[in-house]
Design a protein around this motif. Structure first.
Motif, PDB file in Angstrom:
ATOM      1  N   LEU A  73      47.986  31.440  50.433  1.00 19.64           N
ATOM      2  CA  LEU A  73      46.581  30.813  50.266  1.00 19.64           C
ATOM      3  C   LEU A  73      46.863  29.701  48.894  1.00 19.64           C
ATOM      4  N   GLU A  74      47.783  29.653  48.501  1.00 21.06           N
ATOM      5  CA  GLU A  74      48.203  28.641  47.383  1.00 21.06           C
ATOM      6  C   GLU A  74      47.388  29.154  46.207  1.00 21.06           C
ATOM      7  N   VAL A  75      47.126  30.314  45.745  1.00 22.51           N
ATOM      8  CA  VAL A  75      46.433  30.867  44.560  1.00 22.51           C
ATOM      9  C   VAL A  75      47.430  30.728  43.549  1.00 22.51           C
ATOM     10  N   PRO A  76      47.067  30.095  42.594  1.00 22.53           N
ATOM     11  CA  PRO A  76      48.127  29.946  41.185  1.00 22.53           C
ATOM     12  C   PRO A  76      48.247  31.301  40.412  1.00 22.53           C
ATOM     13  N   PHE A  77      49.561  31.376  40.049  1.00 24.79           N
ATOM     14  CA  PHE A  77      49.880  32.355  39.330  1.00 24.79           C
ATOM     15  C   PHE A  77      50.085  31.910  37.911  1.00 24.79           C
ATOM     16  N   VAL A  78      49.632  32.360  36.698  1.00 21.49           N
ATOM     17  CA  VAL A  78      49.729  31.835  35.437  1.00 21.49           C
ATOM     18  C   VAL A  78      50.465  32.959  34.668  1.00 21.49           C
ATOM     19  N   GLN A  79      51.178  32.443  33.454  1.00 15.19           N
ATOM     20  CA  GLN A  79      52.069  33.288  32.592  1.00 15.19           C
ATOM     21  C   GLN A  79      51.417  33.513  31.272  1.00 15.19           C
ATOM     22  N   ASP A  80      50.320  32.872  31.008  1.00 20.90           N
ATOM     23  CA  ASP A  80      49.655  33.013  29.633  1.00 20.90           C
ATOM     24  C   ASP A  80      48.396  33.227  29.872  1.00 20.90           C
ATOM     25  N   PHE A  81      47.853  34.729  29.622  1.00 20.49           N
ATOM     26  CA  PHE A  81      46.531  35.148  29.830  1.00 20.49           C
ATOM     27  C   PHE A  81      45.788  34.399  29.119  1.00 20.49           C
ATOM     28  N   PRO A  82      45.855  34.904  27.595  1.00 17.68           N
ATOM     29  CA  PRO A  82      44.846  34.337  26.548  1.00 17.68           C
ATOM     30  C   PRO A  82      44.432  32.713  26.816  1.00 17.68           C
TER      31      PRO A  82
ATOM     32  N   ALA B 140      47.959  41.499  24.436  1.00 17.93           N
ATOM     33  CA  ALA B 140      47.228  40.300  24.368  1.00 17.93           C
ATOM     34  C   ALA B 140      46.052  39.987  25.392  1.00 17.93           C
ATOM     35  N   VAL B 141      46.403  40.951  26.717  1.00 19.71           N
ATOM     36  CA  VAL B 141      45.346  40.809  27.682  1.00 19.71           C
ATOM     37  C   VAL B 141      44.227  41.533  27.175  1.00 19.71           C
ATOM     38  N   ILE B 142      44.174  42.824  26.720  1.00 15.59           N
ATOM     39  CA  ILE B 142      43.017  43.524  26.259  1.00 15.59           C
ATOM     40  C   ILE B 142      42.296  42.799  24.979  1.00 15.59           C
ATOM     41  N   ARG B 143      43.353  42.182  24.283  1.00 18.73           N
ATOM     42  CA  ARG B 143      42.417  41.369  23.037  1.00 18.73           C
ATOM     43  C   ARG B 143      41.691  40.227  23.664  1.00 18.73           C
ATOM     44  N   ALA B 144      42.331  39.618  24.549  1.00 15.48           N
ATOM     45  CA  ALA B 144      41.562  38.369  25.089  1.00 15.48           C
ATOM     46  C   ALA B 144      40.173  38.798  25.813  1.00 15.48           C
TER      47      ALA B 144
ATOM     48  N   GLN C 276      37.454  40.034  23.294  1.00 13.33           N
ATOM     49  CA  GLN C 276      36.661  38.791  22.679  1.00 13.33           C
ATOM     50  C   GLN C 276      36.265  37.600  23.614  1.00 13.33           C
ATOM     51  N   SER C 277      36.403  38.027  24.979  1.00  8.36           N
ATOM     52  CA  SER C 277      36.099  36.947  25.890  1.00  8.36           C
ATOM     53  C   SER C 277      34.412  36.723  25.880  1.00  8.36           C
ATOM     54  N   THR C 278      34.010  35.506  26.122  1.00  7.79           N
ATOM     55  CA  THR C 278      32.639  35.099  26.023  1.00  7.79           C
ATOM     56  C   THR C 278      32.242  35.019  27.545  1.00  7.79           C
TER      57      THR C 278
ATOM     58  N   GLY D 150      41.271  47.602  21.815  1.00 12.54           N
ATOM     59  CA  GLY D 150      40.758  48.181  23.146  1.00 12.54           C
ATOM     60  C   GLY D 150      39.413  48.990  22.493  1.00 12.54           C
ATOM     61  N   SER D 151      39.179  49.280  20.989  1.00  8.24           N
ATOM     62  CA  SER D 151      38.285  50.212  20.664  1.00  8.24           C
ATOM     63  C   SER D 151      36.837  49.301  20.658  1.00  8.24           C
ATOM     64  N   SER D 152      36.767  47.879  20.792  1.00  8.10           N
ATOM     65  CA  SER D 152      35.822  47.333  20.857  1.00  8.10           C
ATOM     66  C   SER D 152      35.515  46.617  22.254  1.00  8.10           C
ATOM     67  N   PHE D 153      36.501  46.959  23.290  1.00 11.17           N
ATOM     68  CA  PHE D 153      36.342  46.595  24.634  1.00 11.17           C
ATOM     69  C   PHE D 153      35.313  47.129  25.581  1.00 11.17           C
ATOM     70  N   ASN D 154      34.165  46.450  25.988  1.00 10.07           N
ATOM     71  CA  ASN D 154      33.200  47.181  26.718  1.00 10.07           C
ATOM     72  C   ASN D 154      32.880  46.093  27.740  1.00 10.07           C
ATOM     73  N   PRO D 155      33.560  46.313  29.129  1.00  8.63           N
ATOM     74  CA  PRO D 155      33.407  45.107  30.155  1.00  8.63           C
ATOM     75  C   PRO D 155      31.893  45.253  30.521  1.00  8.63           C
ATOM     76  N   ASP D 156      31.514  43.909  31.248  1.00  6.40           N
ATOM     77  CA  ASP D 156      30.304  43.757  31.668  1.00  6.40           C
ATOM     78  C   ASP D 156      29.866  44.828  32.783  1.00  6.40           C
ATOM     79  N   VAL D 157      31.166  44.798  33.548  1.00  6.99           N
ATOM     80  CA  VAL D 157      30.814  45.447  35.029  1.00  6.99           C
ATOM     81  C   VAL D 157      32.068  46.474  35.088  1.00  6.99           C
ATOM     82  N   LEU D 158      31.932  47.528  35.777  1.00  8.49           N
ATOM     83  CA  LEU D 158      32.927  48.493  36.274  1.00  8.49           C
ATOM     84  C   LEU D 158      32.466  48.818  37.684  1.00  8.49           C
TER      85      LEU D 158
END
Lengths: 236, 236
Positions: free
Chosen positions: A103-112, A140-144, A147-149, A173-181
């Motif tokens: 489907l030509e969906v891009p794969f990236v190497q740098d999450f943050p 680094a993924v958890i941290r990003a 801090q995500s806006t 991860g202690s302050s990670f609380n996603p918007d949706v689960l």
């Protein structure tokens, strides 16, 4: 009336049973899980609110669910981008990744970096089999995501959380609380600590199985593969 | 502008390609096909119009799509009944049947009698690989559907019709014109003879594949796995 959760061991046993006596294949279950996730994303964040969605996929089944969801989201008109740093040698995951490449969906190497230019993040890093420490390159993924806006939707569990006890007491991860689960099949005990919008997905469980594992099948409506519940998993 | 149909040979080649270079498994494709069919049934005949649905399953892939659709319809609140007289030894079909047995969905042996006490019939007997004669025990099924007073929805092709030329000129099947047709992936040439409500299902095809096989991917909306088109397959 106390609400019933599906602990990590019970969830693993249920998965095993579905694929043995239940006669489901993992291809089928993963397709239905990823489809559920895509429907929840559409519900909270339709493409009119922003088409870009960055999908972090872990090395196991949670990552596989993310790959399936990405394909459906593409078909709904989203522009998914995949971060999938630890590709499994498992034949199914290879095929799911190939379906996205076609489907030509891009794969990236740098999450943050990618997280800075997206409209929504899908956290498909770790699921109910996670325990212990977050290994490289995922800190680094958890941290990003912490801090995500932009909104973050987690698949089955906020990644880095303990399935029984919820978020780590301190540190990563202690302050990670996603918007949706999106809880798959049934909520895990960690939902007691969750504060966002909560969906249950996986409309395929036989009543006999739910009775055996002592959880309630929520009331889905129409053709929906997901149903919204309270943050802690009760009927809205 | 002439409309593009997918002939029997092209449909077989496409299926083969999806499962080889396309990296789809048959489990996945059948799950998505059956899901599409279930959504079309819900659209034309929601359970509030009658919960009973009798599903005739043939020995091949069309029958497998019917078994998957039956499971989803059960989850939507229908009361499916299955007629599946020629069970395949294929492991996938056995599993799909087991999934229905676990839901306590009844299997019956006498289609014409069952057809007298249902609200809707799903024809999943023959698909795009059908040609030649209708073999036993299916002639009685075709006759019962020809004479049915309740709506009939056909999966991919009205069973007994020739994929390229449509209904037989005389005899069995010549007066069979189902109320609803769900074309999988793309309409087959036989739709030129079809007069009912027509849906296309199978929202997973990569644009590159559609270009290669020279058909148009219809415009699906929202999270729908089906889209309604004109009887002959054009945009509504």
């Amino acid at each position: 009336m106390s609400f019933k959760y599906l602990g990590a061991k019970a969830a693993a046993a249920l998965d095993k049973e579905l694929m043995s006596t239940g006669a489901f294949s993992i291809d089928q279950l993963m397709e239905l899980a990823g489809l559920s996730v895509s429907q929840a994303v559409f519900r909270v964040h339709p493409p009119t609110k922003g088409r870009r969605i960055l999908i972090a996929c872990g090395p196991g089944n949670n990552g596989g669910d993310g790959l399936v969801a990405a394909r459906h989201l593409f078909q709904y008109g989203y522009e998914p981008t995949i971060y999938y740093p630890k590709r499994s040698n498992n034949e199914l995951y290879k095929r799911l990744a190939k379906q996205l490449e076609d489907l030509e969906v891009p794969f990236v190497q740098d999450f943050p970096t990618a997280a800075k230019s997206t409209d929504h993040i899908l956290d498909a890093v770790f699921g109910f089999s996670f325990s212990g420490e977050v290994r490289e390159p995922f800190p680094a993924v958890i941290r990003a995501m912490e801090q995500s806006t932009v909104p973050v939707t987690s698949v089955d569990a906020p990644s880095s959380w303990n399935i029984e006890n919820g978020p780590p007491q301190s540190g990563l991860g202690s302050s990670f609380n996603p918007d949706v689960l999106v809880s798959l099949t049934a909520p895990k005990p960690l939902v007691k600590h969750f504060k966002g919008r909560h969906f249950i997905g996986g409309r395929f469980v036989a009543p006999a199985i739910a009775r055996k594992y002592d959880f309630e099948v929520p009331e889905y409506t129409g053709i929906d593969q997901v149903v919204e519940v309270t943050p802690s998993g009760q009927k809205l």
